[in-house]
Scaffold this active site. Structure first.
Site, PDB file in Angstrom:
ATOM      1  N   GLU A 251      42.284  32.861  50.891  1.00  0.00           N
ATOM      2  CA  GLU A 251      42.254  32.581  49.461  1.00  0.00           C
ATOM      3  C   GLU A 251      40.828  32.461  48.939  1.00  0.00           C
ATOM      4  O   GLU A 251      40.520  32.878  47.822  1.00  0.00           O
ATOM      5  CB  GLU A 251      43.040  31.303  49.174  1.00  0.00           C
ATOM      6  CG  GLU A 251      44.518  31.463  49.438  1.00  0.00           C
ATOM      7  CD  GLU A 251      45.274  30.157  49.422  1.00  0.00           C
ATOM      8  OE1 GLU A 251      46.500  30.193  49.222  1.00  0.00           O
ATOM      9  OE2 GLU A 251      44.649  29.094  49.610  1.00  0.00           O
TER      10      GLU A 251
ATOM     11  N   CYS B  85      18.973  39.856  50.049  1.00  0.00           N
ATOM     12  CA  CYS B  85      20.073  39.907  51.013  1.00  0.00           C
ATOM     13  C   CYS B  85      19.630  40.697  52.246  1.00  0.00           C
ATOM     14  O   CYS B  85      19.782  41.914  52.311  1.00  0.00           O
ATOM     15  CB  CYS B  85      21.314  40.536  50.373  1.00  0.00           C
ATOM     16  SG  CYS B  85      22.776  40.470  51.431  1.00  0.00           S
TER      17      CYS B  85
END
Length: 445
Positions: free
Chosen positions: A415, A97
């Protein structure tokens, strides 16, 4: 540090004030508006990171996250400040990452870290390097963590770790493994673009506008932004000198690169690690299906035998004061989020749908609940959603660009972020359970 704390850091060297989470007033328990959290982040660091922007869809959770991360990185604790950021680098590098690694490279330098450490594991103190093994196992196959790993770290002469130091390190490792999942899952790693992947903006405060956060740029935001800009000039110049120093000499240039400034009007400099394998022990080691692995015949982790509520919380809080309260609050905050119309689509309650995601993540790491019918997972979670959850949880570095946008197009962005927050917290708790259980076994042996 990735994100900015919602409160100012107390003077170093003074004992930290005990948290009184249970005595919070009704007003304090109300969700802070995202505008306020972003203003405080902007005033403190001069920018709002991509992760904060994503979590800002759920400000109640973001507030809790910021307080935990500030406590881990900047409050009094067992580990030196430079070691905390380097451990974050080691953890994020396990999943390649670049986004998180580069953020903490700069923070490592800000707190006075030795630039030579950034050449890789061969250039760091032996005591810190010995954390690489448990970092590797905890990130990919946490069920293999055992008391022998703990014993090796605690019982080697002058290079030994204390229990308090080890608990602090373990929480940092688990935190950044899980945060890497969130970064990839929400597309933060891809936000830099193919040419700028792994690079980091070191811009002057005041160069970012957040008109979409509220009703335009308020006078308060502008005032705080300008004030921080003036206060940061000397710090920024000092940091630039450190960055420049890293590029002197052929050996340093082999390990670090300074990409050309991108064509997006950014002011500032860029710093990026070209190859994160220098921070990783055994780069080929990765996730293996728990049900298919034959390594020492790992047994199912039964939560009834060792749970966060009954065992992990008290142990971590005793060895690293107050961190248990902050972790527990974050677990509760993500459980209390309300933004899941996906549950209605499946014809079930929000709590049932969220528990299905949580238990599925734990199941991927061999953790089982005796009181749960796992047939519900296949009923509640569509196959494509299960594939997404498994990839983000176990191998986030394999996430394809734009995958976040392609999934569940019929649902709101908030969401999707909610699902990724559930993954983050479930993975974090799973790693902590294995590590804390191993520490417990060591202590009673």
């Amino acid at each position: 540090m990735i994100l900015c704390p919602p409160s100012a850091e107390p003077p170093r060297g003074k004992p930290c004030q005990r948290l009184q989470l249970s005595k919070m007033t009704a007003n304090e328990k109300k969700e802070r508006p995202p505008q306020l959290l972003f203003v405080k982040a902007l005033a403190s660091r001069g920018r709002i990171e991509a992760i904060a922007q994503q979590m800002g869809y759920h400000p109640h959770y973001l507030d809790s996250f910021l307080r935990l991360q500030h406590y881990l990185l900047h409050m009094d604790g067992p580990l030196p400040f430079d070691c905390r950021h380097f451990i974050a680098i080691m953890a994020a590098a396990r999943h390649r990452c670049h986004y998180l690694v580069n953020l903490h490279v700069l923070q490592f330098l800000r707190v006075g870290g030795d630039p030579l450490w950034l050449r890789g594991l061969d250039c760091i103190p032996p005591k810190l390097r010995r954390l690489s093994e448990i970092n590797k196992v905890l990130a990919h196959r946490p069920w293999l963590v055992c008391k022998e790993h703990i014993e090796k770290l605690l019982k080697i002469s002058e290079q030994s770790w204390s229990l308090a130091e080890l608990v602090h390190a373990v929480v940092l490792l688990a935190h950044y493994h899980a945060l890497a999942s969130f970064a990839f899952g929400c597309g933060c790693e891809q936000d830099l673009g193919p040419e700028g992947r792994g690079s980091l903006k070191l811009g002057l405060p005041g160069s970012v506008c957040f008109c979409d956060v509220g009703n335009g740029c308020s006078q308060e935001m502008l005032h705080l932004n300008r004030k921080r800009s003036l206060d940061s000039c000397m710090e920024l110049e000092s940091l630039r000198e450190r960055v420049h120093g890293l590029q002197v000499g052929s050996e340093a240039r082999e390990e670090l690169r300074l990409p050309a400034q991108r064509e997006e009007g950014f002011d500032g400099e860029f710093l990026g690690a070209a190859d994160l394998s220098c921070y990783v022990l055994d780069p080929s080691f990765g996730y293996q299906e728990f049900a298919q692995c034959n390594e020492d015949q790992p047994q199912i982790f039964r939560v009834q035998d060792y749970s966060w509520e009954d065992h992990g919380f008290s142990l971590v809080n005793r060895l690293y004061s107050d961190i248990g309260h902050l972790l527990d609050e974050k677990f509760r905050k993500v459980d209390g989020l309300h933004s899941c119309s996906m549950a209605k689509r499946q014809g079930c309650e929000q709590a049932t749908f969220k528990r299905g995601i949580w238990n599925y993540v734990h199941c991927l790491f061999g953790i089982r609940y005796d009181d749960y019918d796992y047939a519900e997972v296949n009923h509640l979670l569509e196959r494509i959603l299960k594939l997404y959850i498994k990839t983000v949880t176990c191998s986030p570095e394999k996430m394809e660009s734009q995958m976040f946008e392609r999934f569940w197009k019929q649902f709101k962005h908030s969401e999707k972020v909610h699902v990724n927050l559930l993954i983050l917290e479930a993975r974090l708790q799973a790693e902590l359970l294995y590590a804390l259980r191993a520490i417990t076994h060591y202590m009673v042996s």
